[in-house]
Motif scaffolding. Structure first.
Motif, short mmCIF file in Angstrom:
data_model
loop_
_atom_site.label_atom_id
_atom_site.label_comp_id
_atom_site.label_asym_id
_atom_site.label_seq_id
_atom_site.Cartn_x
_atom_site.Cartn_y
_atom_site.Cartn_z
N VAL A 158 -17.45 136.84 62.10
CA VAL A 158 -17.02 137.41 61.05
C VAL A 158 -15.47 137.38 61.03
O VAL A 158 -14.84 136.97 59.91
N SER A 159 -14.77 137.81 61.95
CA SER A 159 -13.34 137.61 62.23
C SER A 159 -12.81 136.33 61.98
O SER A 159 -11.54 136.01 61.40
N LEU A 160 -13.74 135.40 62.13
CA LEU A 160 -13.25 133.92 61.99
C LEU A 160 -13.06 133.57 60.34
O LEU A 160 -12.07 132.65 60.13
N ILE A 161 -13.63 134.39 59.75
CA ILE A 161 -13.29 134.28 58.05
C ILE A 161 -11.90 134.36 58.03
O ILE A 161 -11.39 133.61 57.31
N ILE A 162 -11.29 135.44 58.72
CA ILE A 162 -9.80 135.84 58.32
C ILE A 162 -9.02 134.75 59.05
O ILE A 162 -7.97 134.15 58.65
N ILE A 163 -9.43 134.45 60.39
CA ILE A 163 -8.68 133.49 61.07
C ILE A 163 -8.53 132.02 60.45
O ILE A 163 -7.17 131.74 60.33
N ALA A 206 -14.90 121.11 56.72
CA ALA A 206 -15.15 122.05 57.82
C ALA A 206 -15.10 123.49 57.64
O ALA A 206 -15.69 124.26 58.25
N TYR A 207 -14.34 123.84 56.81
CA TYR A 207 -14.07 125.43 56.19
C TYR A 207 -15.27 125.73 55.63
O TYR A 207 -15.56 126.87 55.98
N LEU A 244 -20.74 121.58 61.39
CA LEU A 244 -19.67 122.13 61.44
C LEU A 244 -18.80 121.61 62.78
O LEU A 244 -17.92 121.15 62.70
N LEU A 245 -19.74 121.61 63.61
CA LEU A 245 -19.12 121.08 65.01
C LEU A 245 -18.57 119.46 64.69
O LEU A 245 -17.59 119.14 65.26
N ALA A 246 -19.54 118.63 64.06
CA ALA A 246 -18.80 117.41 63.64
C ALA A 246 -17.65 117.50 62.86
O ALA A 246 -16.65 116.55 63.04
N ALA A 247 -17.77 118.32 61.85
CA ALA A 247 -16.74 118.26 60.69
C ALA A 247 -15.49 118.79 61.44
O ALA A 247 -14.21 118.47 61.20
N LEU A 248 -15.50 119.69 62.34
CA LEU A 248 -14.45 120.33 63.30
C LEU A 248 -13.78 119.09 64.11
O LEU A 248 -12.49 119.09 64.17
N ALA A 305 -10.90 127.44 66.53
CA ALA A 305 -11.71 126.33 67.23
C ALA A 305 -12.48 126.77 68.48
O ALA A 305 -13.49 126.44 68.66
N LEU A 306 -11.44 127.55 69.06
CA LEU A 306 -12.17 127.94 70.46
C LEU A 306 -13.30 128.99 70.18
O LEU A 306 -14.25 129.06 70.65
N LEU A 307 -12.97 129.83 69.20
CA LEU A 307 -14.07 130.87 68.83
C LEU A 307 -15.24 130.21 68.38
O LEU A 307 -16.12 130.46 68.80
N ILE A 308 -15.28 129.01 67.48
CA ILE A 308 -16.27 128.25 67.25
C ILE A 308 -16.98 127.90 68.29
O ILE A 308 -18.30 128.01 68.19
#
Lengths: 290, 577
Positions: A101-106, A123-124, A275-279, A66-69
């Motif tokens: 890109v690393s967010l895909i894994i996290i 959200a995903y 995404l911000l809303a869904a998150l 979430a912080l990364l997003i």
């Protein structure tokens, strides 16, 4: 006080290469580290039931994600702040790309591979949409700028348009001495050739039944019957119109490259706002019904 | 060195020319848009390096196009001689060469005129339509705003209002879905699906984890893990139900069956319960201790004894029962069998209970009486003494012989022999007394034979105290492993003798409950092993007090309950008095 000499490495070092190579792949290394650490934690983590977002590791990965997003979204704000004193957009973009890109894994590890028809998976999926549109963005930023430069050479879009307009008046003058249908073809090319246009036309860089191309064919065919001065004028007209055609093609290629370089943003940006809303819905709902 | 007088021609409104002149020199003279050009053509339509004037080998000057073509007097050329009178079109410019007027100063005059000025506004060019995607109607802002508010409204605001505002809840009543369904992370466990659409049934307070009191409002009887409350609290603290029982994990996902549920504490159990006598256990295959069997003493109290303590492992059931004699392959004597013998199998006496977990209690009338008949008078084969109470048996004997002595043939006695004739004499007081004495002596004699020798003592330990027969109480253990569950139906594929070696057992003291090594021939631990059943703690043990898998505790070993408690032969209690 002794004045201290300082080298500002930021400015003394040659800044070459793209955002992908920024500071010797600093953010690639960081993103790899975060990803590998996440995978290792996931492998060694023994959740009580099944791995999912609600274990301690799930909460940890979710918080990091979430912080990364939020940080990656902040890039959208950051790049509009020209006045920012330490504006280092190449660095921000480099971080944006690799950490994105690393967010895909996290995020995938955060889900524990659980998906369903719910706001959490929404959200995903939105996040994946943002990231994969970003992949195209990386591709376009690597590919198109050199193509745009190569296509334009020393011209600008405006200079091409001016050259076309000059050629038009030249062509008109020459055509005055030629049969009517050639004058009409030249006129049609000048008035009916459309550069740019709708989404499809811009992206493909083509105009169906382009009047400039049509004029070239007409001049070529019409020249067969002409003799003497008229044949010479016709030849000159053909030369002018060929130059026109090449300029039109370059202008269209320019628009096409630029369209293909920016079209992904029309997905990337709205999807990231969605995404911000869904998150927000995802996080609040999880704790509302804890 | 080329010396050129450059005359830049401009025209006033009436078209009259005037020129601005300057001398330009160099080995070659470049014309172009670039600032480094000697002859600077400041127009966007001109190439950066449009053309160059240079001397050829013959010494003559040429104008050569570097980009595009030259329009030399209406003809397109690549190069042209720089000679007086020539007019060259270079994009929007016209270049006219004039002869020199002062050979000492310059070689020729170059008149440069912008004949095609830039259009006033670029927008007048009709062909420049929409050249950006935004102009083509694409927007980032609108889709972003629409999606943002639809998602925020539909998946956050509406569900929250639905959960907090009764009015919204009522309004959404007739919808085929609940607004907060979009929050449902996964399928509920089967028992919870019936009310699953009403999230507030469990999630009754916003931003508060599901509370134990909510679980306990339905699950009223479930207990903790440890009987002693202080130990329970020390080991588990304030752990919530939902820490182990995570719902929304699929229909069968609510109950933990992983080994770590147990080994987290039991691999180092003293760290969690210092006073315990339990040993550490990590896995059934490696370090599970020997089983403890619950053995009953004469008072019915169970003591759990390790199977490794073989010397103490003797069942004191009070019953004499040699399995070998009953399982003789040639059969046992049977008064009802056509050939006088019957071959017994395990199932003749051990019938599974309704749950298929253990067996129905062994009952004299059901399982033994067919062969072990309690007839007492050889002449009267239909009469038997009642089983269970020696006093009642004595009463029956006395009544039987007294009535015969007094000449009253019991209605069920039809046989006529010397016994009956003898009673038909006199009914005087003396005679009655004599008859009574005879009857009592006869009864005592028969009882001594029946109880001490022929029938009762076959199976029971008989003693005589103050003239009354005492039968030792019978307590057959039916529930050996009270801390575990063992389901016989789950082991139906095996034969009885695979686990229970009884064919050579000569005494009822022998215990034929298989030990852990026997179980391990088929059961692996938590790690799969070839040809073995992977078994976790949960395969045999339950977590909660009161759960059927947990087995019995000292507190709930209920007499007469074959599933929970220990079978106590029905007559034993009375006989012991």
């Amino acid at each position: 006080m002794t004045p201290v000499m300082r080298f500002d490495h930021h400015h003394t070092r040659m800044r070459h290469g793209t955002f992908l190579e920024y500071k010797k792949f600093r953010y690639l290394k960081l993103a790899t580290l975060v990803s590998v650490a996440s995978i290792a934690a996931y492998v060694f983590h023994k959740p009580p039931v099944t791995p999912y977002g609600g274990t301690w590791l799930g909460y940890t990965l979710g918080t990091i994600g979430a912080l990364l997003i939020l940080m990656l979204l902040w890039f959208g704000v950051r790049k509009r702040q020209y006045s920012a004193a330490d504006a280092n957009l190449q660095g921000w973009l480099s971080a944006h790309v690799y950490l994105g890109v690393s967010l895909i894994i996290i995020a995938t590890l955060h889900t524990g591979f659980e998906v369903g028809w719910n706001v959490h998976t929404l959200a995903y999926v939105l996040m994946l949409g943002v990231i994969f549109s970003g992949f195209y963005g990386i591709y376009s930023y690597v590919r198109f700028p050199s193509m745009i430069t190569g296509n334009m050479a020393e011209d600008s879009f405006d200079s091409i348009m001016l050259k076309i307009s000059t050629l038009d008046s030249e062509a008109r003058k020459i055509a005055m001495r030629l049969p009517d249908h050639l004058v009409l073809a030249v006129q049609a090319a000048a008035q009916g050739t459309i550069i740019g246009g709708g989404l499809f036309t811009q992206v493909t860089g083509r105009q169906r039944n382009c009047p400039t191309t049509a004029a070239l064919t007409i001049i070529q065919k019409g020249g067969a019957d002409l003799k003497g001065d008229a044949a010479k004028h016709n030849h000159e007209l053909y030369s002018v119109m060929l130059q026109r055609k090449r300029l039109v093609d370059r202008a269209r290629a320019d628009i096409s490259y630029r369209a293909r370089m920016s079209i992904w943003l029309f997905f990337h940006v709205p999807l990231s706002i969605a995404l911000l809303a869904a998150l927000a819905a995802h996080i609040v709902s999880v704790f509302f019904y804890w | 060195m080329i010396r050129c007088l450059l005359a830049i021609v401009t025209r006033n409104k009436r078209g009259e020319p005037s020129s601005e002149q300057r001398l330009v020199t160099g080995t070659e003279l470049r014309l172009g848009r670039g600032a480094e050009s000697k002859i600077h053509l400041n127009d966007p339509r001109v190439a950066l390096n449009a053309a160059v004037i240079k001397a050829a080998e013959d010494g003559r000057l040429y104008l050569e196009a570097l980009s595009g073509n030259l329009n030399v007097d209406g003809k397109f050329e690549k190069t042209t001689k720089v000679k007086p009178g020539v007019r060259i079109g270079l994009g929007p410019y016209e270049v006219a060469i004039e002869p020199s007027k002062n050979q000492n100063e310059h070689d020729f005059i170059l008149n440069l005129e912008l004949v095609e000025p830039l259009p006033e506004s670029l927008k007048e060019e009709g062909q420049r339509a929409r050249v950006t995607l935004s102009a083509a109607g694409l927007s980032k802002r609108w889709p972003a705003l629409i999606m943002f508010f639809v998602i925020l409204g539909g998946f956050l605001v509406w569900p929250i209002l639905h959960a907090t505002q009764p009015g919204v809840k009522t309004a959404a009543k007739n919808l085929s879905f609940a607004p907060d369904e979009s929050w449902d992370p996964g399928k509920l466990a089967h028992p919870h699906q019936g009310f699953g659409k009403d999230c507030a049934k469990c999630h009754d307070q916003p931003f508060v984890q599901v509370r134990d009191s909510t679980c306990e409002s339905c699950h009223k009887t479930i207990g903790g893990h440890v009987e002693t409350k202080t130990v329970q609290k020390a080991a588990f603290g304030e752990a919530r139900c939902a820490e182990c029982h995570r719902d929304h994990k699929g229909p069968l996902g609510l109950i933990r069956t992983d080994t770590r549920l147990c080994t987290d504490c039991h691999s180092n159990v003293k760290a969690h319960a210092p006073s315990t006598s339990m040993v550490n256990i990590r896995d059934f295959a490696t370090d599970h201790p020997h089983f403890k069997l619950a053995l009953l003493d004469q008072t019915g109290k169970a003591t759990r004894i390790l199977q490794s303590e073989k010397a103490r492992l003797k069942e004191k059931s009070g019953l004499k029962f040699p399995h070998d004699a009953h399982l003789d392959k040639k059969g046992v004597k049977s008064p009802t069998a056509p050939n006088g013998r019957v071959v017994l199998e395990c199932k003749n006496c051990h019938t599974p209970d309704a749950a298929g977990v253990r067996f129905e209690p062994i009952k004299m009338d059901k399982h033994c009486a067919d062969c072990h008949r309690l007839e007492f008078e050889p002449a009267v084969t239909t009469r038997t003494v009642p089983h269970g109470d020696p006093k009642l048996a004595m009463t029956t004997l006395r009544e039987f012989y007294a009535s015969i002595a007094l000449g009253e043939t019991p209605i069920d006695v039809t046989t006529v022999d010397g016994l009956l004739r003898r009673t038909n004499e006199s009914k005087s007081e003396v005679a009655r007394k004599k008859a009574m004495e005879w009857a009592n002596q006869k009864a005592d004699k028969i009882a001594a034979d029946l109880i001490e020798d022929r029938s009762c003592a076959t199976c029971h330990t008989v003693s005589k105290q103050a003239g009354e027969y005492q039968i030792a109480p019978v307590r057959i253990t039916n529930y050996w492993m009270v801390k575990a569950k063992f389901e016989h139906f789950a082991h139906k594929t095996a034969k009885c003798v695979d686990c229970h070696e009884v064919e050579k057992s000569k005494t009822s003291e022998d215990i034929a409950i298989p030990d852990i090594d026997s179980c391990r021939t088929c059961h692996a631990g938590q790690e799969p092993a070839k040809n073995k059943v992977t078994s976790t703690c949960e395969s045999c043990h339950g977590f909660h007090l009161g759960s059927p898998k947990r087995g019995a505790t000292a507190a709930n070993q209920v007499e007469g309950d074959p599933h929970r408690g220990i079978q106590v032969a029905a007559h034993a209690g009375r006989a012991a008095k």
